[in-house]
Design a protein around this motif. Sequence first.
Motif, PDB file in Angstrom:
ATOM      1  N   MET A  21       0.846  -1.207   0.000  1.00 27.62           N
ATOM      2  CA  MET A  21       0.000   0.000   0.000  1.00 27.62           C
ATOM      3  C   MET A  21       0.873   1.246   0.000  1.00 27.62           C
ATOM      4  O   MET A  21       1.818   1.366   0.785  1.00 27.62           O
ATOM      5  N   ASP A  22       0.583   2.154  -0.910  1.00 29.12           N
ATOM      6  CA  ASP A  22       1.298   3.430  -0.985  1.00 29.12           C
ATOM      7  C   ASP A  22       0.672   4.389   0.036  1.00 29.12           C
ATOM      8  O   ASP A  22      -0.390   4.967  -0.202  1.00 29.12           O
ATOM      9  N   ILE A  23       1.320   4.525   1.198  1.00 28.81           N
ATOM     10  CA  ILE A  23       0.745   5.315   2.292  1.00 28.81           C
ATOM     11  C   ILE A  23       0.616   6.783   1.918  1.00 28.81           C
ATOM     12  O   ILE A  23      -0.404   7.425   2.232  1.00 28.81           O
ATOM     13  N   LYS A  24       1.606   7.311   1.226  1.00 28.16           N
ATOM     14  CA  LYS A  24       1.558   8.723   0.827  1.00 28.16           C
ATOM     15  C   LYS A  24       0.359   8.997  -0.078  1.00 28.16           C
ATOM     16  O   LYS A  24      -0.381   9.971   0.113  1.00 28.16           O
ATOM     17  N   ALA A  25       0.149   8.115  -1.050  1.00 23.62           N
ATOM     18  CA  ALA A  25      -0.986   8.262  -1.968  1.00 23.62           C
ATOM     19  C   ALA A  25      -2.305   8.084  -1.223  1.00 23.62           C
ATOM     20  O   ALA A  25      -3.291   8.791  -1.507  1.00 23.62           O
ATOM     21  N   LEU A  26      -2.334   7.149  -0.274  1.00 24.73           N
ATOM     22  CA  LEU A  26      -3.551   6.904   0.499  1.00 24.73           C
ATOM     23  C   LEU A  26      -3.986   8.146   1.266  1.00 24.73           C
ATOM     24  O   LEU A  26      -5.171   8.511   1.261  1.00 24.73           O
ATOM     25  N   VAL A  27      -3.036   8.793   1.914  1.00 23.50           N
ATOM     26  CA  VAL A  27      -3.369   9.994   2.687  1.00 23.50           C
ATOM     27  C   VAL A  27      -3.914  11.088   1.777  1.00 23.50           C
ATOM     28  O   VAL A  27      -4.886  11.779   2.119  1.00 23.50           O
ATOM     29  N   SER A  75      -5.546  -8.058  14.642  1.00 26.10           N
ATOM     30  CA  SER A  75      -5.241  -7.045  13.629  1.00 26.10           C
ATOM     31  C   SER A  75      -5.763  -7.462  12.260  1.00 26.10           C
ATOM     32  O   SER A  75      -6.274  -6.640  11.492  1.00 26.10           O
ATOM     33  N   LYS A  76      -5.647  -8.760  11.955  1.00 30.18           N
ATOM     34  CA  LYS A  76      -6.155  -9.261  10.668  1.00 30.18           C
ATOM     35  C   LYS A  76      -7.668  -9.094  10.568  1.00 30.18           C
ATOM     36  O   LYS A  76      -8.200  -8.732   9.509  1.00 30.18           O
ATOM     37  N   CYS A  93      -7.055   0.531   6.647  1.00 28.65           N
ATOM     38  CA  CYS A  93      -6.302  -0.108   7.723  1.00 28.65           C
ATOM     39  C   CYS A  93      -4.920  -0.472   7.196  1.00 28.65           C
ATOM     40  O   CYS A  93      -4.792  -1.099   6.136  1.00 28.65           O
ATOM     41  N   VAL A  94      -3.897  -0.076   7.928  1.00 26.78           N
ATOM     42  CA  VAL A  94      -2.512  -0.394   7.574  1.00 26.78           C
ATOM     43  C   VAL A  94      -1.949  -1.290   8.675  1.00 26.78           C
ATOM     44  O   VAL A  94      -1.933  -0.904   9.844  1.00 26.78           O
ATOM     45  N   GLU A 119       8.293  -0.252  11.043  1.00 26.31           N
ATOM     46  CA  GLU A 119       8.543   0.410   9.761  1.00 26.31           C
ATOM     47  C   GLU A 119       7.288   1.133   9.277  1.00 26.31           C
ATOM     48  O   GLU A 119       7.345   2.285   8.838  1.00 26.31           O
ATOM     49  N   GLU A 120       6.159   0.447   9.366  1.00 28.61           N
ATOM     50  CA  GLU A 120       4.895   1.064   8.946  1.00 28.61           C
ATOM     51  C   GLU A 120       4.522   2.234   9.865  1.00 28.61           C
ATOM     52  O   GLU A 120       4.017   3.267   9.398  1.00 28.61           O
TER      53      GLU A 120
END
Length: 472
Positions: A1-7, A146-147, A164-165, A170-171
Amino acid sequence: MDIKALVQEQKSFFQNGLTAKADFRKYSLVRLKKSIEDYEEDILEALKLDLGKSKTEAYMTELATVYGEIEYFRRNIKKLMKVKRSNFSPATFPSKGRIYSEGYGSVLIMSPWNYPFQLAIMPLIGAIAGGNCAVVKPSAYAAHTSKIVKKIIETTFDEEYVACVTGGREENSMLLEEPFDYIFFTGGAEVGREVLRKAAENIIPVTLELGGKSPVIVEKTADVDIAARRIVWGKYLNCGQTCVAPDYVLVDKSLKDEFVKKSISYIEAMYGSDPIKSKNYGKIVNSKHLLRLEDNLKGQSILYGGSFDMEAGKLEPTIVDEPDLSSRLMSEEIFGPIMPIIAYENIEEAYKIISRRPKPLALYMFTGNKKAAEEVISKLQFGGGCINDTIMHLATDMPFGGVGNSGMGAYHGKKSYDTFTREKSILVKGSSLDVPFRYSVDKSAKPGSLGLKLMRALGDERRLKIIRFLMK
């Protein structure tokens, strides 16, 4: 998942205005509840695998509170969103003041492992009710739960609205680099400080729900039987892995022996004579925390319990007698099934022990004396608590939060709505009258001038009739 794009996707979705609508928020909460109901058995099984929780305990502490919070907002969302009127100010006459509430935008919710379902979903409910988009980051330590959290979110919402991430440090680090509009963190103080530091770089408002050593005072007029039963329940619930668990007990010296005896009796009544084998008794989340608890017990005087089953990940309910106040056991939050008991000669001694430590998330007092209860509430600073009970203040819709090292901000019920919204004040000015002196103060401020009389009158509501008369 691209977190930057998601935000960025969430920020765009927020701007389209859909989350600002009451019906959309309500519909989203109803869908969330339906999904939780559909996955209820999976949630209970995941909690059993992660923390050894019985179905009864898991439902009571993880699901019931979530259902209650959704129902609160389902009934009250339109009332909470209603525009408020501001008090009339003569200085702005003729005008109307209105206060609007609006969501922040994209909210990051970081939840811990000890109540991995409830502490991920409860803030999410408040974020949705407040009209926000949200990214939920559950703890990697509670992998099974979490799953399920991820599955529920992904089957209920589009990720441009709620996502949900999962993952570990790291995440977490990647998420904290993003310019969220609000961060809600629940966890330990060490990570909380890092969250606060990263939020400060982007000037992001935060709520920190942390922890601390929450004391219990058993005052000389207490009903010892009730005190022992309710303290034992609160202490060993979830194997002591509760942020508001009674951390240590300060008991009047005259009551100590009776309190210890009754505490042991209630431990065995709740979990049997061999608690480690009890189906109602959970486990420590991982070996790291189990070894930490083992280390904390070294050199301590154990009145009851103290046995480990490393393979099963369990430490039996343990009572420690008069630990050194400078020991590791008394210097950091225990977060496990160890109950230190310390006798005091007078109540002031108990207050000193508490006040010398960082402000706790919770405090509990057992007493039959109303003045003693009022005194502890007024003398000591702490997040919240109970008189003659433990933990149950969380079962209400009263605000819940810490102070000082135990956190900042609060939530639950209406306070969740307040936390996840900001107020926008608007003055609507009438056009039928425009007093000229406001544009030229120097000319109108001569002694005895009408302008000066008006300015003086504007600061006093009792002179409102004078203003209205002069403006006829």
